[in-house]
Design an enzyme around this catalytic site. Structure first.
Site, mmCIF file in Angstrom:
data_model
loop_
_atom_site.group_PDB
_atom_site.id
_atom_site.type_symbol
_atom_site.label_atom_id
_atom_site.label_comp_id
_atom_site.label_asym_id
_atom_site.label_seq_id
_atom_site.Cartn_x
_atom_site.Cartn_y
_atom_site.Cartn_z
ATOM 1 N N CYS A 1 56.428 26.813 39.261
ATOM 2 C CA CYS A 1 55.324 27.115 39.890
ATOM 3 C C CYS A 1 55.588 28.708 40.576
ATOM 4 O O CYS A 1 56.227 28.756 41.457
ATOM 5 C CB CYS A 1 55.091 26.284 41.283
ATOM 6 S SG CYS A 1 53.541 26.747 42.152
ATOM 7 N N CYS B 1 54.094 29.254 43.989
ATOM 8 C CA CYS B 1 54.809 28.726 45.236
ATOM 9 C C CYS B 1 56.271 29.334 45.179
ATOM 10 O O CYS B 1 56.703 29.571 46.480
ATOM 11 C CB CYS B 1 55.251 27.363 44.703
ATOM 12 S SG CYS B 1 53.788 26.169 43.888
ATOM 13 N N ASP B 2 56.962 29.726 44.140
ATOM 14 C CA ASP B 2 58.099 30.172 44.538
ATOM 15 C C ASP B 2 58.593 31.522 44.186
ATOM 16 O O ASP B 2 59.772 32.079 44.346
ATOM 17 C CB ASP B 2 59.259 29.343 43.405
ATOM 18 C CG ASP B 2 59.128 27.865 43.773
ATOM 19 O OD1 ASP B 2 58.743 27.445 44.809
ATOM 20 O OD2 ASP B 2 59.392 27.174 42.818
#
Ligand SMILES: Cc1cc2nc3c(=O)[nH]c(=O)nc-3n(C[C@H](O)[C@H](O)[C@H](O)COP(=O)(O)OP(=O)(O)OC[C@H]3O[C@@H](n4cnc5c(N)ncnc54)[C@H](O)[C@@H]3O)c2cc1C
Length: 302
Positions: free
Chosen positions: A130, A133-134
């Site tokens: 992701c 997300c990261d």
């Protein structure tokens, strides 16, 4: 204690949330059960360019809008994992928290990420599925994206705005993703491409330090130092709790016809978990609408 609904929807991605909107508007009581996070796959997409009327919206914002719309219409939306389903004149849906009964059931369980199957993939810090997300953890770092479809291209574009460099690794010589996305990526000065290349091994002990790459044409092995690898190598159908109820195709997708009806009376399927050609937001939402209308009609007739 079992609670009864007209329609239970399994999966809170775009297909399931759209089905909830349509089923509520048809006057049916609706319970939607989602095991991880409302919005499904699209919640992790940094930017959606092809959803009609909302160009450039983030996946998270689109998910919020779908959730709010379904909730405002009176659908009950719960974070519970459906573990089994029993057929009968009423269907019984059992989750990790309890069980519910319904007249009609809509399966909208979507797909899940595919992995490369490499040693350390699940444990090494720096391996992610992701980017949105990261990605921020790797600001100003050198990173790689592995994959050849739209998800890989979108991830690379997103990361090019944060990271020092992005190397896109693809095992074939052409990309499957949209041409416009690819052209945009080619204009990014910090993005480079390694075509006909596979990731052979992940380097590092607790955190990723690099990748061992193999040129699929020459067989030559080389090392690429990176702090993160973002995998976007495709999806597989989610294991559906209805697999004991329904015949699935060889790949595990749910066969259902034009009306999203499965071979089991009162069971409908919508979105990426169905056997179909185009797995996109618009087709997931379209399925959600069709399945909900068919399920509402089924409730009326039974
Ligand atoms: C990174 C990325 C970017 C994308 N970008 C685009 C784009 O720009 N445009 C586009 O059109 N499409 C895009 N897609 C594809 C799009 O997101 C999917 O086609 C769409 O999300 C399918 O919706 P769905 O509801 O069928 O399934 P999903 O989104 O997969 O949702 C299914 C939901 O069901 C839940 N679930 C599964 N099993 C259970 C269970 N047993 N109990 C309870 N809940 C369960 C899952 O947790 C999940 O939330 C992208 C996908 C990804 C991964």
């Amino acid at each position: 204690m079992e609670t009864q609904y007209d329609i239970v929807i399994v999966g809170g991605g775009p297909a399931g949330l759209t089905a909830a909107i349509y089923a509520r508007r048809a006057g049916r009581s609706v319970l939607l059960l989602e095991k991880e996070g409302f919005g499904g796959q699209i919640a992790s997409s940094p930017r959606v360019e092809n959803y009609p009327g909302l160009p450039g919206i983030s996946g998270a914002a689109l998910s919020d809008k779908l959730f709010s719309q379904a909730e405002a219409l009176g659908a009950r939306l719960e974070l519970e994992e459906v573990q089994s389903i029993q057929d009968g004149s009423l269907k019984t849906v059992t989750t990790d928290y309890g069980s519910y009964r319904c007249k009609a059931l809509i399966l909208a369980t979507g797909m899940k990420r595919r992995t490369l199957g490499l040693s350390g993939e699940e444990t090494l810090q720096g391996v992610s599925w992701c980017a949105v997300c990261d990605g921020a953890f790797y600001r100003d770092s050198d990173v790689a994206v592995c994959g050849g479809g739209n998800a890989a291209l979108q991830d690379a574009l997103f990361l090019s705005g944060i990271c020092h460099s992005v190397t896109v690794i693809h095992r074939r010589d052409t990309f499957r993703g949209y041409q416009m996305l690819l052209e945009e990526l080619r204009r990014c000065p910090n993005v480079s491409f390694r075509m006909n290349t596979t990731v052979d091994a992940l380097l590092g002990e607790t955190a990723l330090t690099g990748l061992s790459l193999r040129d699929a044409v020459t067989g030559k092995v080389s090392a690429l130092p990176v702090s993160a690898l973002f995998e976007a190598v495709g999806q597989l159908p989610q294991r559906t709790p209805a697999e004991t109820l329904l015949p699935l195709d060889d790949a595990g997708f749910i066969p259902s016809g034009e009306g999203c009806r499965t071979p089991v009376s009162g069971v409908f399927s919508a979105g990426d978990c169905r056997v179909k050609e185009v797995r996109q937001l618009t087709t997931a939402c379209a399925d959600g609408a069709v399945a909900a209308v068919a399920a509402a009609r089924y409730c009326q007739e039974h």
